[in-house]
Scaffold this active site. Structure first.
Site, short mmCIF file in Angstrom:
data_model
loop_
_atom_site.label_atom_id
_atom_site.label_comp_id
_atom_site.label_asym_id
_atom_site.label_seq_id
_atom_site.Cartn_x
_atom_site.Cartn_y
_atom_site.Cartn_z
N TYR A 63 0.86 -1.18 0.00
CA TYR A 63 0.00 0.00 0.00
C TYR A 63 0.90 1.23 0.00
O TYR A 63 1.54 1.56 1.00
CB TYR A 63 -0.90 0.04 1.23
CG TYR A 63 -1.93 -1.06 1.32
CD1 TYR A 63 -2.30 -1.82 0.21
CD2 TYR A 63 -2.55 -1.35 2.53
CE1 TYR A 63 -3.24 -2.82 0.31
CE2 TYR A 63 -3.50 -2.35 2.64
CZ TYR A 63 -3.85 -3.08 1.53
OH TYR A 63 -4.78 -4.08 1.64
N PHE A 214 -14.30 -5.38 0.91
CA PHE A 214 -15.32 -4.79 0.05
C PHE A 214 -16.73 -5.04 0.59
O PHE A 214 -17.57 -5.66 -0.08
CB PHE A 214 -15.20 -5.32 -1.38
CG PHE A 214 -13.94 -4.91 -2.09
CD1 PHE A 214 -13.21 -3.81 -1.68
CD2 PHE A 214 -13.49 -5.62 -3.19
CE1 PHE A 214 -12.05 -3.43 -2.34
CE2 PHE A 214 -12.34 -5.24 -3.86
CZ PHE A 214 -11.62 -4.15 -3.43
N LEU A 216 -19.22 -3.19 0.75
CA LEU A 216 -20.26 -2.60 -0.09
C LEU A 216 -19.99 -2.83 -1.57
O LEU A 216 -20.50 -2.11 -2.42
CB LEU A 216 -20.40 -1.10 0.18
CG LEU A 216 -21.48 -0.69 1.18
CD1 LEU A 216 -21.62 0.82 1.23
CD2 LEU A 216 -22.83 -1.31 0.83
N GLY A 217 -19.18 -3.84 -1.89
CA GLY A 217 -18.98 -4.20 -3.29
C GLY A 217 -17.67 -3.75 -3.89
O GLY A 217 -17.39 -4.07 -5.04
N GLY A 218 -16.88 -2.98 -3.17
CA GLY A 218 -15.58 -2.58 -3.70
C GLY A 218 -15.68 -1.35 -4.58
O GLY A 218 -16.43 -0.41 -4.30
N LEU A 222 -22.21 -1.66 -4.45
CA LEU A 222 -23.42 -2.46 -4.44
C LEU A 222 -24.64 -1.55 -4.60
O LEU A 222 -24.85 -0.63 -3.81
CB LEU A 222 -23.50 -3.24 -3.12
CG LEU A 222 -24.79 -3.97 -2.79
CD1 LEU A 222 -25.05 -5.04 -3.81
CD2 LEU A 222 -24.69 -4.57 -1.39
#
Length: 289
Positions: A63, A214, A216-218, A222
């Site tokens: 990172y 993720f 919320l879906g990444g 989502l």
């Protein structure tokens, strides 16, 4: 300040951690590359998380690269005795911010040494092998025996206390466990992406932590009318509801939502106090079917 109240705790290796943790990925610059826009704000988020009771932080030396681990060291060292830092290896960043496989024994040793140096540690508490057989994207079958065995040897040397795996299939989890004990599995899982349901239940029965990323879906968020409706009815945000659902899903789930904002961090922490009525749970469960 919002503190952890109802989330409870679970074992991560031989340590007990609060189930609401913190993922440090977003502290780097755009696309998880380069320095943060506001270094002081990044330091504040880390310190606020620990002050609120977080004792599980997920990070990696890729990172930035190096940037996030150096921020963690600046913000939190000397580290609280109960703080568990979990890192991952298996990739390096190109000069163009690309994500590249780095899973040879030599590359993994360099990664472990980089994490140790930049975090200022003599031993890494937990190291996840991030499987990149499918590139930077999804999960792909294939053997992870060679790289995981290399990490197991470093565990025997005392450089690592516990091992985990990330972005893996159930078969790869079994392959890793045949080589050395694992403390956690870190995969994508949320209301709409529930391919790991059986794996989560198996790990729970074995006392092994599951760490979803993720929630919320990444990067493709989502989109769910049901989630939005439940959130409005509870006077909560969709993210808070998604996190609360994950906490309800299984006691071995440890959360690592990431943010570079103190206010957003506190919103996430508030999810630990959110109660989901039966009707809300039923509506949310339908999203993944």
């Amino acid at each position: 300040m919002q503190t952890i109240t109802q989330a409870g705790s679970f074992n991560l290796g031989d340590r007990t951690v609060q189930r609401m943790g913190y993922g440090a990925m977003q502290l780097a610059g755009p696309h998880v590359f380069g320095p943060p826009k506001d270094r002081h704000a990044a330091i504040a988020v880390l310190r606020d998380a620990v002050a609120a009771g977080v004792n599980h932080i997920d990070t990696s030396d890729f990172y930035g690269p190096h940037v996030v681990n150096q921020l963690i060291r600046e913000a939190l060292s000397p580290y609280p005795a109960d703080l568990v830092l979990v890192t991952k290896v298996g990739a390096v960043r190109g000069d163009d911010a690309s994500w590249n496989i780095a899973a040879s024994p030599d590359a993994l040793r360099r990664a472990v040494e980089d994490n140790l140096r930049n975090l200022g540690l003599e031993t890494l508490e937990v190291v996840n092998f991030r499987c990149m057989l499918g590139g930077a994207g999804g999960v792909t079958e294939g053997s992870i025996a060679e790289p995981f065995a290399a990490l197991a040897r470093m565990r025997e040397e005392g450089l690592i206390r516990h091992l985990g795996v990330s972005n893996v299939t159930a078969a790869q989890v079994a392959e890793a466990r045949a080589i050395a004990p694992i403390a956690c599995v870190q995969n994508q899982y949320n209301l709409a992406h529930r391919e790991d349901d059986a794996l989560i239940d198996m790990l729970a029965a074995e006392g092994i932590a599951y760490v979803p990323f993720f929630p919320l879906g990444g990067f493709s968020l989502l989109q769910s009318t049901a989630l939005d409706t439940v959130a409005r009815g509870l006077d909560a945000t969709p993210m808070q509801v998604a996190l609360a659902w994950l906490l309800h899903r299984s006691p071995n789930i440890l959360l690592i939502p990431g943010t570079s904002s103190v206010s957003h961090l506190r919103e996430n922490m508030a999810a630990t106090s959110l109660t989901l009525p039966d009707a809300a749970l039923a509506a949310l469960d339908e999203i993944g079917k």
